[in-house]
Every structure is written in C-alpha cells, then in structure tokens.
Design a protein around this motif. Structure first.
Motif, PDB file in Angstrom:
ATOM      1  N   ILE A   1     -24.107  -0.395  -4.314  1.00  0.00           N
ATOM      2  CA  ILE A   1     -23.047  -0.835  -3.033  1.00  0.00           C
ATOM      3  C   ILE A   1     -22.196   0.453  -3.028  1.00  0.00           C
ATOM      4  CG2 ILE A   1     -20.996  -2.393  -3.284  1.00  0.00           C
ATOM      5  CD1 ILE A   1     -22.376  -4.320  -5.039  1.00  0.00           C
ATOM      6  N   ALA A   2     -22.060   1.157  -3.949  1.00  0.00           N
ATOM      7  CA  ALA A   2     -20.969   2.346  -3.820  1.00  0.00           C
ATOM      8  C   ALA A   2     -21.450   3.407  -2.622  1.00  0.00           C
ATOM      9  CB  ALA A   2     -20.875   3.143  -5.002  1.00  0.00           C
ATOM     10  N   LYS A   3     -22.833   3.235  -2.367  1.00  0.00           N
ATOM     11  CA  LYS A   3     -23.438   4.150  -1.079  1.00  0.00           C
ATOM     12  C   LYS A   3     -22.760   3.793   0.013  1.00  0.00           C
ATOM     13  CE  LYS A   3     -27.784   4.414  -3.231  1.00  0.00           C
ATOM     14  NZ  LYS A   3     -29.462   4.000  -3.010  1.00  0.00           N
ATOM     15  N   SER A   4     -22.157   2.603   0.011  1.00  0.00           N
ATOM     16  CA  SER A   4     -21.306   2.279   1.478  1.00  0.00           C
ATOM     17  C   SER A   4     -20.003   1.690   1.299  1.00  0.00           C
ATOM     18  CB  SER A   4     -22.077   1.036   2.076  1.00  0.00           C
ATOM     19  OG  SER A   4     -23.307   1.203   2.456  1.00  0.00           O
ATOM     20  N   TYR A   5     -19.558   1.328   0.013  1.00  0.00           N
ATOM     21  CA  TYR A   5     -17.968   0.911  -0.165  1.00  0.00           C
ATOM     22  C   TYR A   5     -17.625   1.724  -1.472  1.00  0.00           C
ATOM     23  CZ  TYR A   5     -19.753  -2.967   2.909  1.00  0.00           C
ATOM     24  OH  TYR A   5     -20.319  -3.513   4.061  1.00  0.00           O
ATOM     25  N   ASN A   6     -16.392   1.877  -1.499  1.00  0.00           N
ATOM     26  CA  ASN A   6     -15.937   2.728  -2.600  1.00  0.00           C
ATOM     27  C   ASN A   6     -14.529   2.041  -2.986  1.00  0.00           C
ATOM     28  OD1 ASN A   6     -17.083   4.909  -0.686  1.00  0.00           O
ATOM     29  ND2 ASN A   6     -17.809   4.988  -2.796  1.00  0.00           N
ATOM     30  N   ASP A   7     -13.907   1.033  -2.423  1.00  0.00           N
ATOM     31  CA  ASP A   7     -12.797   0.626  -2.723  1.00  0.00           C
ATOM     32  C   ASP A   7     -12.953  -0.727  -3.334  1.00  0.00           C
ATOM     33  OD1 ASP A   7     -13.557  -0.415   0.203  1.00  0.00           O
ATOM     34  OD2 ASP A   7     -11.834  -1.914  -0.506  1.00  0.00           O
ATOM     35  N   LEU A   8     -11.853  -1.059  -4.283  1.00  0.00           N
ATOM     36  CA  LEU A   8     -12.215  -2.241  -5.278  1.00  0.00           C
ATOM     37  C   LEU A   8     -12.515  -3.508  -4.451  1.00  0.00           C
ATOM     38  CD1 LEU A   8     -12.307  -3.444  -7.915  1.00  0.00           C
ATOM     39  CD2 LEU A   8      -9.808  -3.871  -7.878  1.00  0.00           C
ATOM     40  N   ASP A   9     -11.667  -4.103  -3.517  1.00  0.00           N
ATOM     41  CA  ASP A   9     -11.891  -5.284  -2.870  1.00  0.00           C
ATOM     42  C   ASP A   9     -13.277  -5.301  -2.142  1.00  0.00           C
ATOM     43  OD1 ASP A   9      -9.166  -5.610  -3.728  1.00  0.00           O
ATOM     44  OD2 ASP A   9      -8.487  -6.323  -1.787  1.00  0.00           O
TER      45      ASP A   9
ATOM     46  N   PRO B   1     -18.900   1.835 -24.687  1.00  0.00           N
ATOM     47  CA  PRO B   1     -18.883   1.284 -23.139  1.00  0.00           C
ATOM     48  C   PRO B   1     -19.555   2.306 -22.326  1.00  0.00           C
ATOM     49  CG  PRO B   1     -16.789   0.793 -24.252  1.00  0.00           C
ATOM     50  CD  PRO B   1     -17.439   1.879 -25.168  1.00  0.00           C
ATOM     51  N   ALA B   2     -19.992   1.538 -21.319  1.00  0.00           N
ATOM     52  CA  ALA B   2     -20.754   2.293 -20.150  1.00  0.00           C
ATOM     53  C   ALA B   2     -19.685   2.914 -19.256  1.00  0.00           C
ATOM     54  CB  ALA B   2     -21.719   1.227 -19.362  1.00  0.00           C
ATOM     55  N   ARG B   3     -20.199   3.767 -18.191  1.00  0.00           N
ATOM     56  CA  ARG B   3     -19.446   4.339 -17.347  1.00  0.00           C
ATOM     57  C   ARG B   3     -20.020   4.324 -15.829  1.00  0.00           C
ATOM     58  NH1 ARG B   3     -17.845  10.794 -16.779  1.00  0.00           N
ATOM     59  NH2 ARG B   3     -16.989  10.726 -14.505  1.00  0.00           N
ATOM     60  N   TYR B   4     -19.073   3.787 -14.803  1.00  0.00           N
ATOM     61  CA  TYR B   4     -19.676   3.574 -13.532  1.00  0.00           C
ATOM     62  C   TYR B   4     -18.654   4.639 -12.619  1.00  0.00           C
ATOM     63  CZ  TYR B   4     -21.505  -0.404 -16.065  1.00  0.00           C
ATOM     64  OH  TYR B   4     -22.061  -1.278 -17.036  1.00  0.00           O
ATOM     65  N   ASP B   5     -19.142   5.539 -11.975  1.00  0.00           N
ATOM     66  CA  ASP B   5     -18.444   6.085 -10.998  1.00  0.00           C
ATOM     67  C   ASP B   5     -18.788   5.843  -9.761  1.00  0.00           C
ATOM     68  OD1 ASP B   5     -17.081   8.004  -9.532  1.00  0.00           O
ATOM     69  OD2 ASP B   5     -17.525   9.987 -10.721  1.00  0.00           O
ATOM     70  N   LEU B   6     -17.802   5.140  -9.003  1.00  0.00           N
ATOM     71  CA  LEU B   6     -18.058   4.454  -7.694  1.00  0.00           C
ATOM     72  C   LEU B   6     -17.180   4.910  -6.620  1.00  0.00           C
ATOM     73  CD1 LEU B   6     -18.350   0.713  -8.905  1.00  0.00           C
ATOM     74  CD2 LEU B   6     -19.982   2.280  -8.642  1.00  0.00           C
ATOM     75  N   ARG B   7     -16.662   6.402  -7.129  1.00  0.00           N
ATOM     76  CA  ARG B   7     -15.660   7.015  -6.045  1.00  0.00           C
ATOM     77  C   ARG B   7     -16.504   7.484  -4.826  1.00  0.00           C
ATOM     78  NH1 ARG B   7     -12.482  10.582 -10.055  1.00  0.00           N
ATOM     79  NH2 ARG B   7     -14.634  10.968 -10.969  1.00  0.00           N
ATOM     80  N   SER B   8     -15.912   7.815  -3.756  1.00  0.00           N
ATOM     81  CA  SER B   8     -16.382   8.487  -2.778  1.00  0.00           C
ATOM     82  C   SER B   8     -16.521   9.809  -2.854  1.00  0.00           C
ATOM     83  CB  SER B   8     -15.951   8.197  -1.481  1.00  0.00           C
ATOM     84  OG  SER B   8     -14.620   8.631  -1.391  1.00  0.00           O
ATOM     85  N   PRO B   9     -17.633  10.882  -2.309  1.00  0.00           N
ATOM     86  CA  PRO B   9     -17.498  12.263  -2.787  1.00  0.00           C
ATOM     87  C   PRO B   9     -16.226  12.890  -2.340  1.00  0.00           C
ATOM     88  CG  PRO B   9     -19.570  11.529  -1.687  1.00  0.00           C
ATOM     89  CD  PRO B   9     -18.504  10.209  -1.664  1.00  0.00           C
ATOM     90  N   GLU B  10     -15.592  12.289  -1.378  1.00  0.00           N
ATOM     91  CA  GLU B  10     -14.272  12.897  -1.037  1.00  0.00           C
ATOM     92  C   GLU B  10     -12.913  12.828  -2.100  1.00  0.00           C
ATOM     93  OE1 GLU B  10     -16.795  11.926   2.448  1.00  0.00           O
ATOM     94  OE2 GLU B  10     -15.810  10.862   0.786  1.00  0.00           O
ATOM     95  N   ARG B  11     -13.165  11.651  -2.755  1.00  0.00           N
ATOM     96  CA  ARG B  11     -12.361  11.310  -4.053  1.00  0.00           C
ATOM     97  C   ARG B  11     -13.101  12.022  -5.580  1.00  0.00           C
ATOM     98  NH1 ARG B  11      -8.473   7.608  -3.263  1.00  0.00           N
ATOM     99  NH2 ARG B  11      -7.742   7.526  -0.926  1.00  0.00           N
ATOM    100  N   GLY B  12     -13.967  12.849  -5.193  1.00  0.00           N
ATOM    101  CA  GLY B  12     -14.363  13.450  -6.462  1.00  0.00           C
ATOM    102  C   GLY B  12     -15.568  12.714  -7.231  1.00  0.00           C
ATOM    103  N   GLY B  13     -16.077  11.423  -6.653  1.00  0.00           N
ATOM    104  CA  GLY B  13     -17.186  10.723  -7.268  1.00  0.00           C
ATOM    105  C   GLY B  13     -18.274  11.586  -7.077  1.00  0.00           C
ATOM    106  N   GLY B  14     -19.132  11.513  -8.319  1.00  0.00           N
ATOM    107  CA  GLY B  14     -20.413  12.251  -8.390  1.00  0.00           C
ATOM    108  C   GLY B  14     -21.534  11.240  -8.617  1.00  0.00           C
ATOM    109  N   GLY B  15     -21.326   9.693  -8.456  1.00  0.00           N
ATOM    110  CA  GLY B  15     -22.286   8.768  -8.761  1.00  0.00           C
ATOM    111  C   GLY B  15     -22.634   8.669 -10.108  1.00  0.00           C
ATOM    112  N   LEU B  16     -22.148   9.406 -10.993  1.00  0.00           N
ATOM    113  CA  LEU B  16     -22.734   9.154 -12.405  1.00  0.00           C
ATOM    114  C   LEU B  16     -22.510   7.844 -13.003  1.00  0.00           C
ATOM    115  CD1 LEU B  16     -23.290  10.790 -15.035  1.00  0.00           C
ATOM    116  CD2 LEU B  16     -20.925  10.682 -15.696  1.00  0.00           C
ATOM    117  N   MET B  17     -23.823   6.992 -13.606  1.00  0.00           N
ATOM    118  CA  MET B  17     -23.621   5.751 -14.166  1.00  0.00           C
ATOM    119  C   MET B  17     -24.296   6.047 -15.561  1.00  0.00           C
ATOM    120  SD  MET B  17     -22.742   4.339 -11.338  1.00  0.00           S
ATOM    121  CE  MET B  17     -23.167   2.576 -11.117  1.00  0.00           C
ATOM    122  N   ILE B  18     -23.787   5.760 -16.395  1.00  0.00           N
ATOM    123  CA  ILE B  18     -24.064   5.741 -17.930  1.00  0.00           C
ATOM    124  C   ILE B  18     -23.970   4.119 -18.250  1.00  0.00           C
ATOM    125  CG2 ILE B  18     -23.617   6.520 -20.171  1.00  0.00           C
ATOM    126  CD1 ILE B  18     -22.074   8.770 -18.932  1.00  0.00           C
ATOM    127  N   TRP B  19     -25.383   3.666 -18.798  1.00  0.00           N
ATOM    128  CA  TRP B  19     -25.342   2.353 -18.835  1.00  0.00           C
ATOM    129  C   TRP B  19     -24.688   1.829 -20.251  1.00  0.00           C
ATOM    130  CZ3 TRP B  19     -31.136   2.219 -17.249  1.00  0.00           C
ATOM    131  CH2 TRP B  19     -31.308   2.249 -15.935  1.00  0.00           C
TER     132      TRP B  19
END
Length: 323
Positions: free
Chosen positions: A71-79, A252-270
């Motif tokens: 989902i984060a490939k297309s959407y990065n805002d919570l709603d 707990p896990a970590r899900y980085d769903l931020r866009s690259p412009e906001r510093g997101g790197g797509g890191l997903m730790i289950w």
C-alpha cells in the motif's frame, strides 16, 4: 485471539498486546508478535491485531507488513492507508478457502497521533474489523463487556475517532475484561498519569484478564507494549513484559510507510528479539517479585539484591523508537 488495550492522552498513546496465540482454547505459542510501530507522512501510530493469527499458509503477522508495504508504494498518509487496509483485508480473507466464518474474525487497531501541516498532534484511534464495533458509555453497552463483539461478516468496516481529550479502547478477547478495568484506567488518565504509569496499569489489567477463567485461555501473560509520545521529536518506547525468567526480549515490529520525500526507506521489521548472554548465563529478564523473595532467575539471592537492582524490575528492555 488476543487482548489489546490502548489509551491516549494529549501527550502519549500507550498500547499493550498479549503475545499468546491459540487454536480454539489450545495454546500454540506464548511469543507471537502482534504489535508494531508505523510511521506515515502525517502520523505515527501503534498497530496491533486481534483474532485470526494463521490459517493454512496465511500468517497475519507476515500478511500485515506485506500489505502495508504494498500500500505504501502508492499511499503514505494515514487516512488513505487505512481505507486501503480495509479493502485489502476484506479481499484477502475472502480468498482463504475453507476458512469457517467463526474463525475469520480479525481486527486491526491503529492508535497514536496524526499531525496537521503545522505539526499539531491529534490523538487518533482507528479500527478495521469484521466483527467488532465501537463501544459507548450507554447503559446498554455498560451492561455488557467493554469489547463489543458481533458475528463476523465478509465485509470489513473502518471507524476513526479523533479526540482532543484522548480515549481508552480495547480489542480481541472479551472474557476477563470488565468495565471497572476501563474506569480505573480512565481515573489514571484524568489524574494526569504518565505513559509509563498507564503502561504498568494496562499490563496489570491484561494479566488479570489472563488469570480470569472467563478469558477461556485466550489471553496470555506475556505482553508487548508501545508508548508513542505526541511530540514527534521524542522516541517511542518499545517494551517486552515477561512473566517468566528469560534471556530474550521480544520487541514490537516497525513499519516505515513514509514517502521517500519524508525520509521513508521502506524498512519493515516484522518482529524483533534481543537475546543477552549464553545458554549457561542466568536469565537477563525476570518478572518483578517482592524484594525479599528469591529472584526468579535462580541465583538464590533476594530479588532486591539481584535483578531488582540490576534492571529495576528486570522484566523488559526499552529501546528508542525509530524516527
């Protein structure tokens, strides 16, 4: 099943989830991760799930980060992400051939803070579920469990609550949780309790529910917690609360769903775990006991002279959250 408790004030959101998974009332595991921290362009929230843990090759703890990552490939805002999660859950659960309706219950909770363009935080609670609804303080609801459970449906619903004054919510196994538990937690919130005080109270409630026969063995004493400060400059606190002596802390896990412009790197730790020492070393983490009792680590020393000194309770490890 599981039991999730969440509380949010103007300064911190606290979420607790037990780690037990069951098949019926038979325990499969005491250490299944069901809690994570998710970063969005406009929000920082704890994410937890209750209900369906696995069926065939389906594992919710793996499905969730996979779905969020897609989902984060297309959407990065919570709603936007919440609506896409609802659609994805509805679609993917329907594809599980042979899954009986009574076993298809699944709730996803998102609890934390959403930020305006100016950076002003608003507490937010969102629930994606096919079997739970929001509970009110009406006489009808207070005459039942604080967790309003209905028969599961093929459709998932999304509810979002943004409250400037905060809230307390729960999800999952209804047995063992009572309105006095919720009312007591609210009293702490009204008294201005810190996130750590609320966390201690909530861990106690989960363990009371686990010991209650009404929980039908669906709730365990092993817990994970997250404290998410409303100030995005402050790190989140991740903690593992163990009821047995162990050298491993499950975080707990970590899900980085931020866009690259906001510093997101797509890191997903289950699911993260930290192990201290070797197999022959004394356990690094023990449940707290009365100071004069022998330490649960097996050293033979009084708790207050052993892990009670070394780790101030010794039952967990705290790490700064990813920002």
């Amino acid at each position: 099943m599981t039991l999730i408790l969440a509380a949010a004030t103007r300064t911190a959101a606290v979420v607790i989830a037990d780690r037990r998974t069951t098949a019926g009332t038979t325990v499969w595991s005491e250490e299944t991760g069901k809690l994570g921290l998710a970063l969005f362009d406009d929000a920082r929230v704890a994410v937890a799930y209750a209900g369906l843990a696995e069926f065939g090759s389906f594992r919710t703890r793996f499905w969730l980060p996979d779905a969020l990552g897609d989902i984060a490939k297309s959407y990065n805002d919570l709603d936007s992400v919440l609506e896409q999660v609802r659609l994805r859950a509805e679609s993917d659960i329907k594809r599980l051939r042979g899954l009986q309706p009574e076993h298809s219950r699944l709730t996803l909770l998102f609890v934390g803070y959403q930020y305006s363009v100016q950076g002003v935080p608003t507490p937010v609670f969102a629930r994606v579920s096919n079997y739970e609804r929001d509970v009110t303080d009406s006489p009808t609801d207070r005459g039942q469990s604080p967790l309003a459970i209905r028969e599961p449906t093929p459709e998932f619903t999304l509810s979002i609550d943004r409250s400037a004054t905060g809230f307390t919510v729960g999800a999952g196994a209804a047995g063992g949780l009572s309105w006095p538990h919720i009312d007591g937690l609210r009293e702490h919130m009204r008294a201005g309790a810190s996130g750590r005080v609320l966390r201690a109270k909530m861990v106690h409630i989960v363990r009371q529910a686990a010991a209650d026969k009404a929980s039908s063995n669906l709730v365990g004493e092993q817990c994970s917690s997250l404290i998410v400060p409303s100030d995005p400059q402050l790190s989140a606190e991740m903690e593992h609360h163990t009821a047995v002596a162990t050298s491993t802390a499950h975080l707990p896990a970590r899900y980085d769903l931020r866009s690259p412009e906001r510093g997101g790197g797509g890191l997903m730790i289950w699911d993260a775990s930290v192990t201290y020492g070797s197999a022959t070393d004394p356990p690094a983490f023990v449940p707290p006991v009365s100071g004069k009792k022998k330490c649960p680590c097996g050293s033979g020393n009084q708790y207050r002279r052993c892990h009670g000194v070394k780790r101030r309770g010794g039952s967990s490890i705290v790490l700064g959250g990813p920002d």
